[in-house]
Design a protein around this motif. Structure first.
Motif, PDB file in Angstrom:
ATOM      1  N   LEU A 146       0.853  -1.181   0.000  1.00 48.47           N
ATOM      2  CA  LEU A 146       0.000   0.000   0.000  1.00 48.47           C
ATOM      3  C   LEU A 146       0.891   1.233   0.000  1.00 48.47           C
ATOM      4  CD1 LEU A 146      -2.988   1.011   0.248  1.00 48.47           C
ATOM      5  CD2 LEU A 146      -2.571   1.177   2.716  1.00 48.47           C
ATOM      6  N   TYR A 155      -5.782  -1.314   7.516  1.00 42.40           N
ATOM      7  CA  TYR A 155      -5.078  -0.035   7.639  1.00 42.40           C
ATOM      8  C   TYR A 155      -6.007   1.146   7.372  1.00 42.40           C
ATOM      9  CZ  TYR A 155      -1.580   3.602   6.758  1.00 42.40           C
ATOM     10  OH  TYR A 155      -0.834   4.754   6.803  1.00 42.40           O
ATOM     11  N   CYS A 156      -6.779   1.050   6.309  1.00 47.79           N
ATOM     12  CA  CYS A 156      -7.603   2.182   5.881  1.00 47.79           C
ATOM     13  C   CYS A 156      -8.894   2.317   6.673  1.00 47.79           C
ATOM     14  CB  CYS A 156      -7.923   2.058   4.395  1.00 47.79           C
ATOM     15  SG  CYS A 156      -6.475   2.197   3.311  1.00 47.79           S
ATOM     16  N   ARG A 157      -9.295   1.270   7.392  1.00 47.30           N
ATOM     17  CA  ARG A 157     -10.574   1.320   8.113  1.00 47.30           C
ATOM     18  C   ARG A 157     -10.424   1.031   9.601  1.00 47.30           C
ATOM     19  NH1 ARG A 157     -11.630   4.251   4.901  1.00 47.30           N
ATOM     20  NH2 ARG A 157     -12.768   3.911   2.941  1.00 47.30           N
ATOM     21  N   VAL A 178       2.397  -2.441   4.871  1.00 44.40           N
ATOM     22  CA  VAL A 178       1.023  -2.452   5.368  1.00 44.40           C
ATOM     23  C   VAL A 178       0.765  -3.700   6.215  1.00 44.40           C
ATOM     24  CG1 VAL A 178      -0.070  -3.611   3.391  1.00 44.40           C
ATOM     25  CG2 VAL A 178      -1.361  -1.928   4.743  1.00 44.40           C
ATOM     26  N   ASN A 216     -14.278  -2.424  -0.507  1.00 39.79           N
ATOM     27  CA  ASN A 216     -14.545  -1.254   0.323  1.00 39.79           C
ATOM     28  C   ASN A 216     -15.931  -0.682   0.046  1.00 39.79           C
ATOM     29  OD1 ASN A 216     -13.417   0.594   2.324  1.00 39.79           O
ATOM     30  ND2 ASN A 216     -13.508   2.125   0.696  1.00 39.79           N
ATOM     31  N   GLU A 256      -4.004  10.115  -1.462  1.00 38.87           N
ATOM     32  CA  GLU A 256      -4.903   8.976  -1.577  1.00 38.87           C
ATOM     33  C   GLU A 256      -4.077   7.693  -1.463  1.00 38.87           C
ATOM     34  OE1 GLU A 256      -8.799   7.377  -2.340  1.00 38.87           O
ATOM     35  OE2 GLU A 256      -8.222   9.480  -2.270  1.00 38.87           O
ATOM     36  N   ASN A 257      -4.526   6.779  -0.613  1.00 34.84           N
ATOM     37  CA  ASN A 257      -3.860   5.476  -0.524  1.00 34.84           C
ATOM     38  C   ASN A 257      -4.172   4.637  -1.756  1.00 34.84           C
ATOM     39  OD1 ASN A 257      -4.513   5.798   2.835  1.00 34.84           O
ATOM     40  ND2 ASN A 257      -2.464   5.295   2.160  1.00 34.84           N
ATOM     41  N   VAL A 277       1.104   5.764  -1.034  1.00 37.57           N
ATOM     42  CA  VAL A 277       0.345   7.009  -0.969  1.00 37.57           C
ATOM     43  C   VAL A 277       0.620   7.815  -2.228  1.00 37.57           C
ATOM     44  CG1 VAL A 277      -0.174   9.102   0.337  1.00 37.57           C
ATOM     45  CG2 VAL A 277       0.589   7.031   1.549  1.00 37.57           C
ATOM     46  N   HIS A 329      -5.602  -2.937  -6.654  1.00 35.69           N
ATOM     47  CA  HIS A 329      -6.288  -1.853  -5.945  1.00 35.69           C
ATOM     48  C   HIS A 329      -7.771  -1.833  -6.289  1.00 35.69           C
ATOM     49  CE1 HIS A 329      -6.584   1.822  -3.656  1.00 35.69           C
ATOM     50  NE2 HIS A 329      -7.187   2.424  -4.661  1.00 35.69           N
ATOM     51  N   SER A 376      -4.483  -3.941   3.847  1.00 34.94           N
ATOM     52  CA  SER A 376      -4.870  -2.571   3.484  1.00 34.94           C
ATOM     53  C   SER A 376      -6.268  -2.229   3.982  1.00 34.94           C
ATOM     54  CB  SER A 376      -4.787  -2.382   1.968  1.00 34.94           C
ATOM     55  OG  SER A 376      -3.455  -2.536   1.500  1.00 34.94           O
TER      56      SER A 376
END
Length: 337
Positions: free
Chosen positions: A66, A149-151, A178, A116, A76-77, A68, A109, A146
């Motif tokens: 992951l 990580y993002c949530r 990640v 997501n 944005e990731n 940036v 992605h 990921s």
């Protein structure tokens, strides 16, 4: 900003060694810096993009992970592999949400984005999220990590979800940064896991004396973390009062620990509320941004109010309590002894 993604599957001869690079053509309102960094902030690729002109970064080998994307000030990731990525479309640096960009070469992605999206209705759906992140055996390890990580802000304070995710990632697939994040979270949260030894804090009371958790060994200890500026915290503290009055006894201690930055703010609210239990102040305060102070790391929480219950042996037996769940946890603990 939503990415409008077009994926082109390109068959490459197995003898060709692919490398990551970023190329394409963007329409922009003004020249904008585009760069890619890893999660530690190291720059992987960077170039200046001018309106309508082609751009390309130098090829470089990267690991699947992951990263940036930085578009000027906007970030944005994005999950990348060691393959070229093409970027075209329009970027609005004044209002990034009104941009429309097409990516080629980010199929992993795209899988992340699809999952997501399924996790969101009117609210974040933890059950749907769990079915993918914690239970889907086919999920790529980087996609799995990921998602965590993002949530993570939606995942509460628990150790178990991160441990389950880590257990699904084999030892030889843990090089990505990640995934290291998941490993670090498991390590940090283990001390706050149910049944684990509770961190022995020491904070000052209203008389300026040091008070430690260990001072109350042999009693049930309910700990409420709060701050004077936190409206939900103040409402939760008031809801604790009837529970305290109903269940108070020699075997039970209530402690409210303020995360106010200023001692005077803590003292002012304590004077206003006049609650009949132990009131302490953590002078470290509440961290700005997404970080955690020492007590938050020790007990594995980010947001307040946060309430936990410690048993007579100093072990955490309930966490993330609110409302009637506080009463239920105390009664359950009493009945188990």
């Amino acid at each position: 900003m939503k990415f409008f993604v077009i994926i082109f599957f390109i068959l490459l001869a197995s003898s060709v060694s692919a490398q990551f690079s970023l190329k394409g053509k963007l329409r922009t309102l003004s020249p904008v810096s585009v760069k890619v960094t890893d999660l530690a902030g190291n720059v992987i690729a960077e170039c200046m993009v001018k309106n309508g002109e082609e751009f390309r970064t130098e090829p470089v080998h990267i690991r699947k992970d992951l990263y940036v994307f930085h578009f000027g000030e906007y970030t944005e990731n994005i999950i990348l592999t060691d393959n070229p990525v093409t970027l075209n479309g329009f970027f609005n640096d004044k209002e990034p949400g009104n941009s429309s960009m097409e990516f080629e070469g980010i199929d992993l992605h795209l899988q992340f984005l699809e999952i997501n999206e399924k996790c969101w209705g009117q609210m974040f759906d933890k059950d749907v999220f769990k079915s993918y992140a914690e239970e889907d055996q086919t999920l790529d390890p980087v996609v799995r990590a990921s998602l965590m990580y993002c949530r993570k802000i939606f995942l509460g304070h628990d150790y178990e979800p991160f441990k389950r995710v880590l257990d699904m990632i084999s030892e030889n697939e843990r090089d990505a940064q990640v995934v290291q994040f998941v490993i670090d979270e498991v390590t940090k949260r283990k001390s706050a896991a149910l049944g684990g030894e509770a961190y022995n804090f020491t904070f000052v009371d209203l008389e300026g004396k040091n008070v430690s958790l260990s001072d109350f060994r042999g009693k049930l200890v309910l700990i409420d973390f709060w701050a004077s500026w936190c409206g939900p915290c103040r409402r939760e503290m008031k809801s604790l009062l009837p529970i305290y009055q109903e269940l108070k006894g020699d075997d039970l201690v209530f402690i409210s620990i303020s995360l106010d930055d200023n001692e005077k703010d803590w003292r002012k609210l304590v004077e206003e509320e006049k609650l009949p239990w132990v009131m302490l102040w953590n002078k470290e305060g509440f961290p700005k941004g997404k970080g955690q102070n020492a007590i938050q790391k020790a007990y594995g929480f980010y947001q307040i109010p946060f309430i936990i219950l410690i048993d007579k042996d100093g072990k955490t037996i309930a966490r993330g309590l609110r409302g009637d769940k506080v009463r239920e946890a105390i009664e359950k603990a009493r009945n188990s002894h």
